[in-house]
Motif scaffolding. Structure first.
Motif, PDB file in Angstrom:
ATOM      1  N   GLU A  12      50.461  41.471  46.801  1.00 31.87           N
ATOM      2  CA  GLU A  12      49.546  40.621  47.566  1.00 31.87           C
ATOM      3  C   GLU A  12      49.562  39.181  47.057  1.00 31.87           C
ATOM      4  O   GLU A  12      49.841  38.909  45.880  1.00 31.87           O
ATOM      5  N   ALA A  13      49.216  38.266  47.964  1.00 34.41           N
ATOM      6  CA  ALA A  13      48.922  36.883  47.607  1.00 34.41           C
ATOM      7  C   ALA A  13      47.402  36.753  47.563  1.00 34.41           C
ATOM      8  O   ALA A  13      46.715  37.065  48.539  1.00 34.41           O
ATOM      9  N   VAL A  14      46.889  36.313  46.418  1.00 31.08           N
ATOM     10  CA  VAL A  14      45.443  36.328  46.171  1.00 31.08           C
ATOM     11  C   VAL A  14      44.972  34.941  45.759  1.00 31.08           C
ATOM     12  O   VAL A  14      45.578  34.304  44.884  1.00 31.08           O
ATOM     13  N   VAL A  15      43.890  34.463  46.374  1.00 33.28           N
ATOM     14  CA  VAL A  15      43.209  33.272  45.883  1.00 33.28           C
ATOM     15  C   VAL A  15      41.989  33.755  45.127  1.00 33.28           C
ATOM     16  O   VAL A  15      41.192  34.560  45.635  1.00 33.28           O
ATOM     17  N   LEU A  16      41.859  33.292  43.893  1.00 33.13           N
ATOM     18  CA  LEU A  16      40.843  33.808  42.968  1.00 33.13           C
ATOM     19  C   LEU A  16      39.865  32.701  42.624  1.00 33.13           C
ATOM     20  O   LEU A  16      40.232  31.684  42.016  1.00 33.13           O
ATOM     21  N   ASP A  17      38.629  32.892  42.989  1.00 27.85           N
ATOM     22  CA  ASP A  17      37.572  31.905  42.783  1.00 27.85           C
ATOM     23  C   ASP A  17      37.302  31.682  41.295  1.00 27.85           C
ATOM     24  O   ASP A  17      37.732  32.453  40.432  1.00 27.85           O
ATOM     25  N   GLY A  18      36.549  30.620  41.004  1.00 25.37           N
ATOM     26  CA  GLY A  18      36.077  30.385  39.656  1.00 25.37           C
ATOM     27  C   GLY A  18      34.815  31.194  39.380  1.00 25.37           C
ATOM     28  O   GLY A  18      34.306  31.908  40.240  1.00 25.37           O
ATOM     29  N   GLY A  19      34.291  31.083  38.154  1.00 25.50           N
ATOM     30  CA  GLY A  19      33.074  31.797  37.787  1.00 25.50           C
ATOM     31  C   GLY A  19      33.347  32.921  36.809  1.00 25.50           C
ATOM     32  O   GLY A  19      34.489  33.357  36.614  1.00 25.50           O
TER      33      GLY A  19
ATOM     34  N   ALA B  90      46.839  24.743  53.397  1.00 22.02           N
ATOM     35  CA  ALA B  90      48.282  24.806  53.622  1.00 22.02           C
ATOM     36  C   ALA B  90      48.865  26.180  53.321  1.00 22.02           C
ATOM     37  O   ALA B  90      50.056  26.406  53.541  1.00 22.02           O
ATOM     38  N   LEU B  91      48.040  27.110  52.831  1.00 26.64           N
ATOM     39  CA  LEU B  91      48.531  28.421  52.400  1.00 26.64           C
ATOM     40  C   LEU B  91      47.792  29.539  53.132  1.00 26.64           C
ATOM     41  O   LEU B  91      46.714  29.326  53.687  1.00 26.64           O
ATOM     42  N   ARG B  92      48.373  30.740  53.100  1.00 26.76           N
ATOM     43  CA  ARG B  92      47.741  31.927  53.673  1.00 26.76           C
ATOM     44  C   ARG B  92      47.774  33.054  52.644  1.00 26.76           C
ATOM     45  O   ARG B  92      48.827  33.329  52.058  1.00 26.76           O
ATOM     46  N   PHE B  93      46.636  33.682  52.455  1.00 25.74           N
ATOM     47  CA  PHE B  93      46.501  34.719  51.434  1.00 25.74           C
ATOM     48  C   PHE B  93      46.147  36.059  52.069  1.00 25.74           C
ATOM     49  O   PHE B  93      45.519  36.118  53.125  1.00 25.74           O
ATOM     50  N   ASP B  94      46.554  37.120  51.390  1.00 28.55           N
ATOM     51  CA  ASP B  94      46.115  38.449  51.815  1.00 28.55           C
ATOM     52  C   ASP B  94      44.637  38.644  51.506  1.00 28.55           C
ATOM     53  O   ASP B  94      43.887  39.184  52.317  1.00 28.55           O
ATOM     54  N   THR B  95      44.227  38.208  50.308  1.00 27.82           N
ATOM     55  CA  THR B  95      42.853  38.447  49.853  1.00 27.82           C
ATOM     56  C   THR B  95      42.289  37.225  49.143  1.00 27.82           C
ATOM     57  O   THR B  95      42.984  36.590  48.341  1.00 27.82           O
ATOM     58  N   ALA B  96      41.041  36.907  49.437  1.00 28.24           N
ATOM     59  CA  ALA B  96      40.275  35.928  48.663  1.00 28.24           C
ATOM     60  C   ALA B  96      39.221  36.685  47.876  1.00 28.24           C
ATOM     61  O   ALA B  96      38.442  37.454  48.454  1.00 28.24           O
ATOM     62  N   VAL B  97      39.216  36.497  46.563  1.00 27.96           N
ATOM     63  CA  VAL B  97      38.168  37.064  45.714  1.00 27.96           C
ATOM     64  C   VAL B  97      37.206  35.932  45.396  1.00 27.96           C
ATOM     65  O   VAL B  97      37.567  34.953  44.732  1.00 27.96           O
TER      66      VAL B  97
ATOM     67  N   VAL C  80      31.094  24.567  47.361  1.00 24.38           N
ATOM     68  CA  VAL C  80      30.878  25.213  48.665  1.00 24.38           C
ATOM     69  C   VAL C  80      32.083  24.975  49.572  1.00 24.38           C
ATOM     70  O   VAL C  80      32.601  25.891  50.211  1.00 24.38           O
ATOM     71  N   ALA C  81      32.554  23.727  49.622  1.00 23.50           N
ATOM     72  CA  ALA C  81      33.684  23.384  50.487  1.00 23.50           C
ATOM     73  C   ALA C  81      34.955  24.116  50.072  1.00 23.50           C
ATOM     74  O   ALA C  81      35.735  24.564  50.923  1.00 23.50           O
ATOM     75  N   VAL C  82      35.174  24.266  48.765  1.00 22.45           N
ATOM     76  CA  VAL C  82      36.364  24.969  48.275  1.00 22.45           C
ATOM     77  C   VAL C  82      36.279  26.452  48.620  1.00 22.45           C
ATOM     78  O   VAL C  82      37.268  27.067  49.059  1.00 22.45           O
ATOM     79  N   LYS C  83      35.111  27.051  48.442  1.00 21.41           N
ATOM     80  CA  LYS C  83      34.944  28.465  48.800  1.00 21.41           C
ATOM     81  C   LYS C  83      35.209  28.675  50.298  1.00 21.41           C
ATOM     82  O   LYS C  83      35.852  29.648  50.695  1.00 21.41           O
ATOM     83  N   GLN C  84      34.692  27.768  51.110  1.00 23.53           N
ATOM     84  CA  GLN C  84      34.899  27.892  52.560  1.00 23.53           C
ATOM     85  C   GLN C  84      36.383  27.798  52.904  1.00 23.53           C
ATOM     86  O   GLN C  84      36.888  28.558  53.754  1.00 23.53           O
ATOM     87  N   ALA C  85      37.104  26.906  52.239  1.00 25.56           N
ATOM     88  CA  ALA C  85      38.539  26.775  52.493  1.00 25.56           C
ATOM     89  C   ALA C  85      39.291  28.019  52.037  1.00 25.56           C
ATOM     90  O   ALA C  85      40.229  28.473  52.706  1.00 25.56           O
ATOM     91  N   ALA C  86      38.885  28.589  50.910  1.00 22.25           N
ATOM     92  CA  ALA C  86      39.533  29.806  50.418  1.00 22.25           C
ATOM     93  C   ALA C  86      39.298  30.967  51.380  1.00 22.25           C
ATOM     94  O   ALA C  86      40.218  31.737  51.691  1.00 22.25           O
ATOM     95  N   ILE C  87      38.075  31.097  51.859  1.00 20.14           N
ATOM     96  CA  ILE C  87      37.739  32.174  52.797  1.00 20.14           C
ATOM     97  C   ILE C  87      38.527  32.016  54.101  1.00 20.14           C
ATOM     98  O   ILE C  87      39.063  32.991  54.641  1.00 20.14           O
TER      99      ILE C  87
END
Length: 257
Positions: A98-105, A166-173, A193-200
């Motif tokens: 999978e291609a995954v975007v992983l949030d901070g925290g 510019a990218l597409r992910f299978d999953t955003a965590v 907030v804006a970064v989370k919205q873009a990741a989603i």
């Protein structure tokens, strides 16, 4: 190990006191917790390094702002075991390749830890996860552009948002500061907030990883309604009415045991 837990519990209690009082006294805290004044001074010095208090003679003044979350170093000590289990449970939902975007925290960092030995493409949104995954033998590590938020070490700003668009992910965590059926997913920091919205928006599936304490909070910035989420991974402390509302909205709820 018990001394470590006592230390963490004491720091948490001091922070709770600081949320309701503008100042704390070394002598009063020492008496309340049954430890020496030297121990309390060390605790307050540690909190001062994290930006929670300003030390003054005989105690400390609170620097906690009601509209902001506690610093990363403080949150990292909260619900440690629950976050570890949540991280492992969320990672188990992700398939190799999978291609995954992983949030901070802090909870997302536990997900990164659990993904270390997996075969994945991962774009982390915080330097802590970048550092952890840099040594991962089978992870293809992709970095966003952007500024780095001081203290949190999250990527933010237009460059980060454009990288995600510019990218597409299978999953955003995704992590959060608050989550409820009424207010949806919320966060304190507006650039975050804006970064989370873009990741989603860039992902086919959205997994939220958060401890049950987040269901008692609503932060300043609205990220998305619960209907935009696919899976919420939390612990057994989730309020029953919130679990039912999530499931009624078509969200899968997994309680990490």
């Amino acid at each position: 190990m018990s001394c470590l837990y006592e230390h963490v519990d004491r720091l948490r209690a001091i922070m709770n006191a600081l949320r309701t009082n503008d100042s704390v006294s070394v002598a009063e805290l020492a008496a309340e917790h049954g430890v020496s004044e030297m121990t309390i001074r060390r605790d307050l010095d540690e909190l001062a390094q994290q930006g929670v208090v300003r030390r003054v003679r005989g105690g400390a003044l609170s620097l906690l702002l009601r509209g902001e979350e506690p610093p990363f170093g403080v949150r990292e000590r909260e619900a440690v075991e629950a976050k570890h289990r949540i991280g492992a449970e969320a990672a188990a939902l992700i398939a190799d390749g999978e291609a995954v975007v992983l949030d901070g925290g802090t909870t997302a960092l536990e997900v990164a830890r659990a993904l270390h030995d997996r075969r994945l493409t991962v774009l982390p949104l915080a330097l802590q996860s970048v550092s952890l995954l840099a040594s991962a033998p089978r992870v293809r590590l992709v970095l966003p552009g952007g500024e780095v938020r001081q203290g949190e070490l999250n990527f933010m700003g237009p460059l980060t948002e454009n990288s995600l668009k510019a990218l597409r992910f299978d999953t955003a965590v995704i992590g959060c500061c608050g989550l409820s059926a009424e207010h949806g997913l919320t966060a304190h920091d507006l650039p975050e907030v804006a970064v989370k919205q873009a990741a989603i928006a860039s992902a086919r599936r959205v997994i939220v990883a958060c401890d049950s304490g987040k269901f008692t909070r609503t932060a300043f910035g609205a990220v998305c309604p619960i209907s935009r989420l696919d899976v919420v991974v939390t612990d057994s402390g989730i309020p029953g009415e919130e679990r039912d509302a999530l499931m009624a909205a078509g969200v899968t709820v997994r309680e990490a045991g």
